[in-house]
Structure formats: structure tokens, C-alpha cells
Design a protein around this motif. Structure first.
Motif, mmCIF file in Angstrom:
data_model
loop_
_atom_site.group_PDB
_atom_site.id
_atom_site.type_symbol
_atom_site.label_atom_id
_atom_site.label_comp_id
_atom_site.label_asym_id
_atom_site.label_seq_id
_atom_site.Cartn_x
_atom_site.Cartn_y
_atom_site.Cartn_z
ATOM 1 N N GLN A 96 0.817 -1.209 0.000
ATOM 2 C CA GLN A 96 0.000 0.000 0.000
ATOM 3 C C GLN A 96 0.852 1.262 0.000
ATOM 4 O O GLN A 96 1.975 1.280 0.491
ATOM 5 C CB GLN A 96 -0.914 0.008 1.228
ATOM 6 N N HIS B 295 -3.487 -1.840 -2.361
ATOM 7 C CA HIS B 295 -4.294 -0.642 -2.616
ATOM 8 C C HIS B 295 -3.456 0.631 -2.535
ATOM 9 O O HIS B 295 -2.397 0.672 -1.907
ATOM 10 C CB HIS B 295 -5.458 -0.559 -1.625
ATOM 11 N N SER C 189 -7.715 -2.357 -4.709
ATOM 12 C CA SER C 189 -8.543 -1.150 -4.865
ATOM 13 C C SER C 189 -7.680 0.086 -5.065
ATOM 14 O O SER C 189 -6.485 0.093 -4.784
ATOM 15 C CB SER C 189 -9.441 -0.951 -3.639
ATOM 16 N N GLN D 272 -1.794 -1.921 -9.890
ATOM 17 C CA GLN D 272 -1.556 -2.647 -8.646
ATOM 18 C C GLN D 272 -0.762 -3.927 -8.901
ATOM 19 O O GLN D 272 0.173 -4.235 -8.167
ATOM 20 C CB GLN D 272 -2.875 -2.959 -7.963
#
Length: 362
Positions: free
Chosen positions: A52, A76, A107, A91
Motif C-alpha cells: 500500500q 491498494h 482497490s 496494482q
């Protein structure tokens, strides 16, 4: 975290048995993982990691691996520096042939925006089997049981190489949802089945779409998906833009908003075409299908064109359309499909449960 170029860089051309497990890779300036391989590379596993807030890609695969697994990760808000770097970041990106990509929650690609070659746009995707990082794109990737949502500047899942894409949940993404094509000179095979696709493409994009075919051949099979009210006021739930070598569309629920189309086959098809046992629905009752430059009625679609002889134009009676895509006991989709070789539905339940398979992902 807060590293310079790459946070984790695996660079050997003959890497074998590399495992990353239960890790946390965050706030790096560049890519979180860069996995470099070659024809002699063996295997890599990235499992149960949180990836992340990195500046570049979450995971970048630079060549084919003989075997590989990207599983059960939370990925994400990577690609924070796309605008500054003038680079598209996804991603998961790269040469994904031979990889099993499953159980991931993905996401918010490039939350600050996406830029490539000086242009702002939708180039940054959730999962992207891309052409720019080497490898043999005839080798399929297996992309399954992932949840991909809220990708603001790209597709949920995009593939330019052969892929088996199944049992994913894809929602709330801002561009194409499952986007296939751009195969250049490579012959590719796409198998897309048992996915739940809803509420995507707020800019008016399509649910499952094939586009920008190159000179290579494409065989495309789409089975038992539930595709529900994607896009804005225009677009299609399933759209085929180019001439396929083989095209099979069976057992799908396509439920479009009243200003959208359920199915669009734009190019004249010269290969084999098999479209049957699908359920089409809009709240106004019209299936709104496109075939080339024609827009047949339901009776014309079945009679004149000879498609969906066993198809259904009716409300599928979902348990709670938009949130629960199971079928109600009186749904016209129950036992209305045909055997396409699948042995499980989206939830892993054995099929068929009745006299025939159901239409849709469940």
C-alpha cells in the motif's frame, strides 16, 4: 517503507523458490515489488502481504515465471507518483503468464491520478497482463477469486495476453471492467466465466469488453457471468468490437440500465460464433442488442439471426439486485442454461443443482 527505487527487487535470471509471506510493503518511493525473471526463472510466491501507498506499481513482473502465485494480498493506493513520474502504474502489472493470481483484494489504483506519455487518462489498472515487459503472451494467466474495486483511473482487470479470468467480483471501477485485446501480432485465448460485474464504468464504459485487436487472432469464450448495470447512460454490458476467430457467449445474465445495451457485437464476425442460453434484461423489458450496424428486436435476434434460440428476455429475479446476485427460487434463469463444462459456480457450489445449469454466476 520509505525506500528509494524499488522496495523489494528480485533480479536474478534464474530465481527459484522465492517466497514472500505475511509482509507489509508500504510508502516506498518506487515500486513495491519488482520481480525480474527469464526463461530459466522457476517460481515466486507473494502471499498474505499488505502492499500500500507506494509511489509505483504494487507488484511488477518483468518476465515469465515457470510457476508463480500472487495470493491473498491486500493491495491498494499504489501509484501515488504517476502524475509526477509521467508513468502508468497498476496494482499488479507485467508478464503474468503462468501466474496464479487469486484471493487478492485490490482497490484505488493511482488515487492521485494517472498519467502516461504526457497525457492524463485511464491507464492504471487493478490487474494488468501487459505487453511492455517481455514474456510469451500465448501463455495464460489464471486470475480468479479476486475482489477488484474502486479503481479510479483504469480497468479492474485488463489483459493483452491469454488469460483465464473467473469467479472474480469486480465493482465500482471507473473504466472498462474486464478489458481484453491489444494483442498485437500474438494469437491469444481468453476464457471469462463465473464473474460478478456490477456498478462499474461511471464514465459510460462496458462490463466485459474486447477492443483494439491486433493482427494476431483472438478466441473469446464468455460463460456464466452476471453483468449488472455498469457504466453511465451509454455502453454495453458485454461488447465485442473486433472479428474473433471463435466467439462463444453462453449462460450469462446481462442486465442493463434503460439507456444502455445488453450485448453489442460491433464487427462482422467471420469466425465461429455461438451465442445462446443467455438472459437479457432492462427495466423497460427491451433487450437492446446490437449486431454490427443493426439493432434487432428479440424476435429478430432469435429468428432472423438465429442466436439465443434458448435464450431468455425476462427479469432474472435476483435476490437483491445490486447487492445479492443469487437467484430467487422462481427465477427464469434456474435450470435454463446449458452444460459448458463448468463444475462449480461463482461460490464453488457444484453445478448443476437441478436438471440443467443455471444462467448467471450462481
Amino acid at each position: 517503507y520509505s525506500n528509494g527505487d524499488q522496495s523489494v527487487n528480485v533480479g536474478s535470471v534464474s530465481v527459484a523458490g522465492i517466497v514472500f509471506k505475511n509482509c507489509n510493503i508500504e510508502k516506498g518511493r518506487g515500486n513495491a515489488f519488482v520481480i525480474k525473471g527469464s526463461a530459466t526463472a522457476n517460481s515466486v510466491i507473494i502471499d498474505h502481504c499488505t502492499i500500500q501507498y507506494n509511489g509505483g506499481h504494487g507488484i511488477l513482473i518483468l518476465y515469465d515465471y515457470t510457476t508463480g502465485t500472487i495470493s491473498n494480498n491486500i493491495i491498494h493506493d499504489n501509484g501515488l507518483d504517476s502524475i509526477e513520474d509521467n508513468q502508468e502504474y497498476s496494482q499488479i502489472d507485467g508478464g503474468l503468464g503462468n501466474l496464479n493470481i487469486f484471493g487478492n483484494i485490490i482497490s484505488a489504483t493511482t488515487p492521485n491520478g494517472c498519467k502516461c506519455a504526457g497525457l492524463l487518462g485511464r491507464y492504471c489498472h487493478g490487474i494488468y497482463y501487459s505487453a511492455g515487459y517481455g514474456g510469451d503472451r500465448t501463455i495464460p494467466a489464471n486470475i480468479y477469486q479476486n475482489t477488484v474495486y474502486n479503481t479510479g483511473y483504469g480497468a479492474g482487470i485488463k489483459s493483452t495476453g491469454s488469460a483465464n479470468i473467473y469467479r472474480n467480483i469486480v465493482y465500482g471501477n471507473n473504466d472498462k471492467v474486464i478489458q481484453l485485446g491489444q494483442n498485437d501480432t500474438t494469437n491469444v485465448v481468453f476464457l471469462v466465466y463465473s464473474n460478478i460485474i456490477y456498478g462499474n464504468g461511471l464514465g459510460g464504459s462496458d462490463g466485459i469488453t474486447e477492443q483494439a485487436k491486433g493482427s494476431g487472432k483472438i478466441s473469446l469464450t464468455i460463460y456464466n457471468n452476471t453483468v449488472y448495470k455498469n457504466g453511465g447512460t451509454v455502453g454495453h454490458e458485454i461488447k465485442i468490437n473486433d472479428d474473433m476467430t471463435a466467439l462463444a457467449i453462453k449462460n450469462n445474465i446481462m442486465w442493463a440500465a434503460d439507456t444502455r445495451r445488453t450485448l453489442g457485437v460491433v464487427a462482422v464476425q467471420t469466425g465461429t460464433v455461438n451465442i445462446d442460453y443467455n438472459l437479457y434484461w432492462r427495466d423497460d423489458g427491451a433487450p437492446n442488442i446490437r449486431w454490427g450496424s443493426n439493432y434487432p428486436t428479440w424476435s429478430q435476434w432469435k429468428g432472423t439471426y438465429g442466436f439465443d434460440i434458448h435464450g431468455v428476455n425476462s427479469d432474472p429475479l435476483l435476490v437483491n439486485a445490486g447487492t445479492d446476485f443469487h437467484l430467487q427460487p422462481t427465477s427464469p434463469a434456474i435450470d435454463a442454461g446449458t452444460n459448458v463444462g463448468l463444475i462449480q459456480d461463482h461460490a464453488g457450489i457444484a453445478v448443476p443443482q437441478g436438471s440443467a445449469p443455471d444462467i448467471g454466476a450462481y
